[in-house]
Design a protein around this motif. Structure first.
Motif, short mmCIF file in Angstrom:
data_model
loop_
_atom_site.label_atom_id
_atom_site.label_comp_id
_atom_site.label_asym_id
_atom_site.label_seq_id
_atom_site.Cartn_x
_atom_site.Cartn_y
_atom_site.Cartn_z
N THR B 33 0.81 -1.21 0.00
CA THR B 33 0.00 0.00 0.00
C THR B 33 0.85 1.27 0.00
N ALA B 34 2.15 1.14 0.18
CA ALA B 34 3.00 2.33 0.23
C ALA B 34 3.30 2.85 -1.17
N ARG B 35 3.01 2.06 -2.20
CA ARG B 35 3.37 2.46 -3.56
C ARG B 35 2.55 3.63 -4.09
N GLN B 36 3.19 4.36 -4.99
CA GLN B 36 2.51 5.45 -5.65
C GLN B 36 1.68 4.87 -6.79
N ARG B 37 0.41 5.28 -6.86
CA ARG B 37 -0.46 4.66 -7.85
C ARG B 37 -1.31 5.68 -8.60
N ILE B 38 -1.71 5.29 -9.80
CA ILE B 38 -2.72 6.05 -10.52
C ILE B 38 -3.90 5.10 -10.73
N TYR B 39 -4.98 5.34 -9.98
CA TYR B 39 -6.19 4.53 -10.14
C TYR B 39 -7.00 5.11 -11.30
N PHE B 40 -7.37 4.27 -12.24
CA PHE B 40 -8.22 4.79 -13.32
C PHE B 40 -9.45 3.90 -13.45
N ALA B 41 -10.62 4.54 -13.57
CA ALA B 41 -11.88 3.79 -13.48
C ALA B 41 -12.88 4.27 -14.51
N ASN B 42 -13.92 3.45 -14.72
CA ASN B 42 -15.06 3.86 -15.54
C ASN B 42 -15.85 4.92 -14.77
N HIS B 43 -16.58 5.77 -15.48
CA HIS B 43 -17.21 6.92 -14.84
C HIS B 43 -18.69 7.00 -15.22
N THR B 44 -19.58 6.84 -14.21
CA THR B 44 -21.01 6.89 -14.52
C THR B 44 -21.78 7.78 -13.56
N SER B 45 -21.13 8.25 -12.47
CA SER B 45 -21.90 8.94 -11.43
C SER B 45 -21.02 9.95 -10.70
N HIS B 46 -21.66 10.97 -10.16
CA HIS B 46 -20.93 11.92 -9.33
C HIS B 46 -20.34 11.24 -8.09
N LEU B 47 -20.90 10.11 -7.72
CA LEU B 47 -20.42 9.43 -6.52
C LEU B 47 -19.12 8.67 -6.76
N ASP B 48 -18.76 8.46 -8.02
CA ASP B 48 -17.65 7.57 -8.35
C ASP B 48 -16.38 7.82 -7.54
N PHE B 49 -15.89 9.06 -7.60
CA PHE B 49 -14.58 9.25 -6.96
C PHE B 49 -14.68 9.18 -5.44
N VAL B 50 -15.81 9.69 -4.88
CA VAL B 50 -15.94 9.64 -3.42
C VAL B 50 -15.96 8.19 -2.94
N SER B 139 -21.77 0.94 -21.32
CA SER B 139 -20.46 0.61 -21.90
C SER B 139 -19.44 1.65 -21.44
N VAL B 140 -18.17 1.28 -21.61
CA VAL B 140 -17.10 2.18 -21.21
C VAL B 140 -16.59 2.89 -22.47
N ALA B 141 -16.59 4.22 -22.46
CA ALA B 141 -16.18 5.00 -23.64
C ALA B 141 -14.66 4.90 -23.85
N PRO B 142 -14.18 5.19 -25.08
CA PRO B 142 -12.73 5.18 -25.33
C PRO B 142 -12.03 6.16 -24.38
N ALA B 201 -2.52 1.59 -28.58
CA ALA B 201 -2.51 0.22 -28.06
C ALA B 201 -2.63 0.22 -26.54
N PHE B 202 -1.89 1.13 -25.90
CA PHE B 202 -1.95 1.18 -24.44
C PHE B 202 -3.33 1.58 -23.94
N LEU B 203 -3.90 2.62 -24.56
CA LEU B 203 -5.21 3.10 -24.10
C LEU B 203 -6.28 2.02 -24.27
N GLU B 204 -6.18 1.25 -25.34
CA GLU B 204 -7.14 0.18 -25.56
C GLU B 204 -6.94 -0.92 -24.53
N ARG B 205 -5.65 -1.21 -24.23
CA ARG B 205 -5.35 -2.24 -23.24
C ARG B 205 -5.86 -1.81 -21.86
N ALA B 206 -5.67 -0.53 -21.54
CA ALA B 206 -6.13 -0.01 -20.24
C ALA B 206 -7.65 -0.09 -20.14
N ARG B 207 -8.30 0.26 -21.24
CA ARG B 207 -9.77 0.22 -21.25
C ARG B 207 -10.26 -1.23 -21.09
N ALA B 208 -9.58 -2.13 -21.80
CA ALA B 208 -9.95 -3.55 -21.70
C ALA B 208 -9.74 -4.06 -20.28
#
Lengths: 331, 220
Positions: B33-50, B139-142, B201-208
């Motif tokens: 848990t000490a690592r630096q991270r970038i969390y990336f997620a699908n987005h459908t609601s104002h509640l998502d990040f909270v 669905s998840v947008a590009p 290629a990376f963005l598609e892999r991340a989305r997948a």
């Protein structure tokens, strides 16, 4: 009558050693005895388990027992607080089970406002009506008023796709989770001659027989279960478990007649009804879960699944028990 | 850098967990848990990040900052919460797209990436939604390219895909009161940009990777 202070005082007065209170304490003592016994059996079984499969079953059994301790503690506490305590507890249970149910059945964007009404107006109103002991409205609010309101509000959203399905799903959820379940604490407002001030025992009796019937069906099923009743619905339900569980729950309920307004024979009849309906409730909820492709409604209670998995039997038993008592034992 | 934890943080996190009934599923390899991270997620609601933020262990949450749209979070109570409780990184939405020339668009994009890289610093993590805007949940947008550029700029930060399920039912676009259903949040296995991997290629892999965390997706 809904004043929480008055209810609390009422419960407090009962603690002055009246017969009602003594009986309630005996019931609590019995529950405590069962829990201690179950925990002890769990410890012994854990030591003797040989295979991995057996150990997994025992671990699940012990997790269930631990959860039972907590559930019994919460239920006993709210029962002692009085009517307000039980209403808050069952009101929360209604909201939490409705949440598990609606999460599982697909609804659409256009149902959002209807769902807000279901959670924040209709369900709380149902319990408020018990609080003010308005039987006439309590008994028809959801079957009549909500029944008309739900499809109307969905139609107003303008989304007609799967309309009938959506209206039916929400109405069914309100019936099971709010309407049916609310009949358990509604036992507290019945005026039974010669039983004044002891209605909490009737609620405890219903929950005890209903839940013990579940447990006994599980135990009989594990020990002697062979012939499956409805393998496509619930693979764990067997004829041996069903018959053994219902019979022993009926005997248990009959043996507790002294805590109720019933004679021993009447108590046996009531317990038989509770056990049979409890089975029906479990079967129906299993069918809903199977249709939705899941095993449990949730994972809130360790070893049991969701809250609706635990009290599905109560949802079916409570309203019928309530009306039997009301019809035969109140003037 | 992170300073003290705002007293409201714990309360808001608890409230978000209660309303969303969130059930969290972790993948293997998440224990550090000490690592630096970038969390990336699908987005459908104002509640998502909270909800995502509230689901993180408290000590991780303290170092994790959401990336949010400046125009939405700029005023009133929202601005106060964004700045003091969530320590949000507010970025100009569509700054690159609105730029008059290609040159300026690239400059605006670079500025945003620099801003995010600076926010990450040495110890912090970020939550971002690479779709750029909220979808319907079907669905998840590009993905927008920011995730790729940021990952290149900060190669040591782990990229963690997250799938948020049911939040569009709890608080859909255009509604302001949540229906308290149960949501599921799945953290996937951390990933990195591979050497010589193209942006597309990376963005598609991340989305997948995000889509692959949907429950039942692997079962079929």
């Amino acid at each position: 009558m809904s004043d929480p202070l008055e209810s609390a005082e009422h419960a407090f007065l009962e603690l002055d050693g009246s017969s009602g209170n003594t009986q309630l304490m005996w019931l609590f003592g019995g529950v405590l005895g069962i829990l201690v016994l179950a925990s002890a059996i769990g410890v012994v079984l854990k030591r003797t388990a040989k295979s991995d499969a057996a150990r997994a079953t025992i671990d699940n059994l012990n997790a269930r027992t631990r959860a039972w301790w907590k559930m019994c503690a919460i239920f006993a506490l709210t029962l002692l607080i009085g009517r307000a305590g039980s209403l808050v507890l069952f009101g929360l249970l209604s909201l939490l089970t409705l949440r598990e149910y609606i999460t599982l059945v697909p609804t659409r964007r256009g149902d959002h406002r209807t769902l807000l009404w279901s959670f924040f107006i209709i369900t709380p109103l149902q319990y408020y009506l018990i609080g003010i002991a308005w039987y006439g409205f309590f008994a028809i609010m959801i079957p009549v008023f909500a029944f008309v309101f739900v499809p109307t509000r969905i139609a107003m959203s303008g989304d007609t796709e799967h309309f009938l399905e959506r209206a039916a799903k929400i109405q069914f959820g309100l019936m099971i989770c709010a309407f049916c379940l609310s009949h358990a604490p509604a036992l507290l407002i019945l005026k039974i001659p010669g039983f004044a001030g002891r209605n909490a025992q009737l609620l405890l009796y219903l929950v005890l027989v209903d839940q013990m019937s579940d447990v006994l069906q599980y135990v009989w099923g594990k020990l002697a279960g062979k012939h499956k009743i409805a393998p496509s619905v619930s693979p764990n339900k067997t004829w041996e478990g069903f018959l053994g569980g219902v019979a022993t729950a009926t005997l248990l309920g009959a043996a507790l007649w002294w805590a109720t307004p019933f004679t021993p024979l009447q108590a046996a009849g009531m317990s038989l009804v509770i056990a049979l309906l409890g089975f029906a409730g479990g079967l129906v909820m299993s069918a809903i879960k199977r249709d939705a492709g899941v095993k449990d409604f949730g994972a809130v209670i360790e070893g049991h699944g969701g809250i609706l998995d635990r009290i599905d039997s109560l949802c079916f038993a409570a309203p019928i028990f309530f009306h039997l008592v009301r019809y035969f034992f109140t003037p | 850098m992170s300073g003290g934890v705002h007293p409201l943080a714990g309360i808001i996190a608890g409230f978000a967990r209660a309303v969303s009934g969130v059930q969290v599923r972790w993948s293997d390899g998440f224990s550090d848990t000490a690592r630096q991270r970038i969390y990336f997620a699908n987005h459908t609601s104002h509640l998502d990040f909270v909800v995502l933020w509230s689901a993180l262990p408290a000590e991780v949450r303290r170092r994790t900052r959401p990336v949010a749209a400046k125009d939405y979070w700029e005023s009133g109570v929202k601005a106060y919460l964004a700045q003091n409780v969530f320590r949000a990184v507010l970025v100009q939405r569509g700054a690159a797209a609105q730029a008059p020339s290609e040159e300026e668009a690239r400059a605006a994009g670079r500025a945003t990436i620099e801003q995010l890289a600076e926010a990450l610093g040495e110890t912090d993590s970020l939550i971002l939604f690479p779709e750029g805007t909220r979808g319907t949940g079907e669905s998840v947008a590009p993905f927008r390219s920011g995730l790729f550029h940021l990952a290149k700029r900060k190669p040591d930060a782990e990229l963690v895909p997250v799938y948020l399920e049911n939040l569009n039912r709890i608080l859909p676009k255009g509604e302001f009161l949540p229906v308290p259903l149960i949501s599921v949040l799945t953290f996937g296995a951390p990933m990195l940009v591979e050497e010589r991997e193209s942006k597309e290629a990376f963005l598609e892999r991340a989305r997948a990777a995000v889509c692959g965390l949907r429950r039942g997706e692997n079962a079929q």
